[in-house]
Scaffold this active site. Sequence first.
Site, short mmCIF file in Angstrom:
data_model
loop_
_atom_site.label_atom_id
_atom_site.label_comp_id
_atom_site.label_asym_id
_atom_site.label_seq_id
_atom_site.Cartn_x
_atom_site.Cartn_y
_atom_site.Cartn_z
N GLY A 74 0.76 -1.24 0.00
CA GLY A 74 0.00 0.00 0.00
C GLY A 74 0.79 1.28 0.00
O GLY A 74 0.19 2.36 0.08
N HIS A 116 7.85 8.33 5.23
CA HIS A 116 6.86 8.95 6.11
C HIS A 116 6.34 7.92 7.09
O HIS A 116 6.26 6.74 6.78
CB HIS A 116 5.69 9.54 5.32
CG HIS A 116 4.98 8.56 4.43
ND1 HIS A 116 5.45 8.23 3.18
CD2 HIS A 116 3.86 7.82 4.61
CE1 HIS A 116 4.64 7.35 2.62
NE2 HIS A 116 3.67 7.07 3.47
P1 5GP Z 1 1.33 5.63 1.91
O1 5GP Z 1 0.11 5.01 1.27
O2 5GP Z 1 2.40 5.89 0.86
O3 5GP Z 1 1.85 4.94 3.13
O4 5GP Z 1 0.84 7.04 2.45
C1 5GP Z 1 0.65 8.16 1.67
C2 5GP Z 1 -0.41 8.99 2.34
O5 5GP Z 1 -0.36 10.27 1.76
C3 5GP Z 1 -1.84 8.46 2.15
O6 5GP Z 1 -2.41 8.15 3.41
C4 5GP Z 1 -2.55 9.61 1.45
O7 5GP Z 1 -3.87 9.82 1.92
C5 5GP Z 1 -1.67 10.81 1.76
N1 5GP Z 1 -1.69 11.84 0.75
C6 5GP Z 1 -1.67 11.66 -0.62
N2 5GP Z 1 -1.67 12.84 -1.24
C7 5GP Z 1 -1.68 13.79 -0.26
C8 5GP Z 1 -1.68 15.24 -0.28
O8 5GP Z 1 -1.66 15.89 -1.32
N3 5GP Z 1 -1.70 15.86 0.93
C9 5GP Z 1 -1.72 15.18 2.10
N4 5GP Z 1 -1.75 15.90 3.23
N5 5GP Z 1 -1.71 13.83 2.17
C10 5GP Z 1 -1.69 13.16 1.00
#
Ligand code: 5GP
Length: 124
Positions: free
Chosen positions: A102, A109
């Site tokens: 995911g 992060h």
């Molecule tokens: P990952 O799925 O890579 O662990 O987490 C990425 C996170 O970034 C997701 O939970 C998604 O909702 C968040 N996200 C994606 N685009 C943006 C954005 O433009 N702004 C913010 N604040 N969060 C974002």
Amino acid sequence: MSGEPQADCLFCRIVAGEIPATVVRETESTLAFRDINPQAPTHVLVIPRAHYPNAAALADADPALAGTVLAEAGRVAEDEKVAESAGGAGYRLIFNTGRGVGQTVFHAHVHVLGGADGLRERLV
Ligand code: 5GP
Ligand code: ZN
């Protein structure tokens, strides 16, 4: 990875101020902002300002910075009152690493999640 900003990276663009975000904490080397699609009442992302593709790559290249990201995650949990020491039920830190589990943004992060009953169930 060198830690240099990547033009095609969403979180590098947030760090650069090119894309707005709701910032809740910041340090010289890190940024914490609310997830755009929250999965719990508290859902904050803590990132290093420098670009690394995932948490392990960050820790490998700059262990002190990885430690700062973790410490900031704890401070977010305190500020948000989800840490037990702040009267909350506790919180969960998640580092998705790899598309298959995911990860969608390839800038290190940690998700800080708290305040949802569902989090009381153990994942592992
Ligand atoms: P990952 O799925 O890579 O662990 O987490 C990425 C996170 O970034 C997701 O939970 C998604 O909702 C968040 N996200 C994606 N685009 C943006 C954005 O433009 N702004 C913010 N604040 N969060 C974002
Ligand atoms: Zn980046």
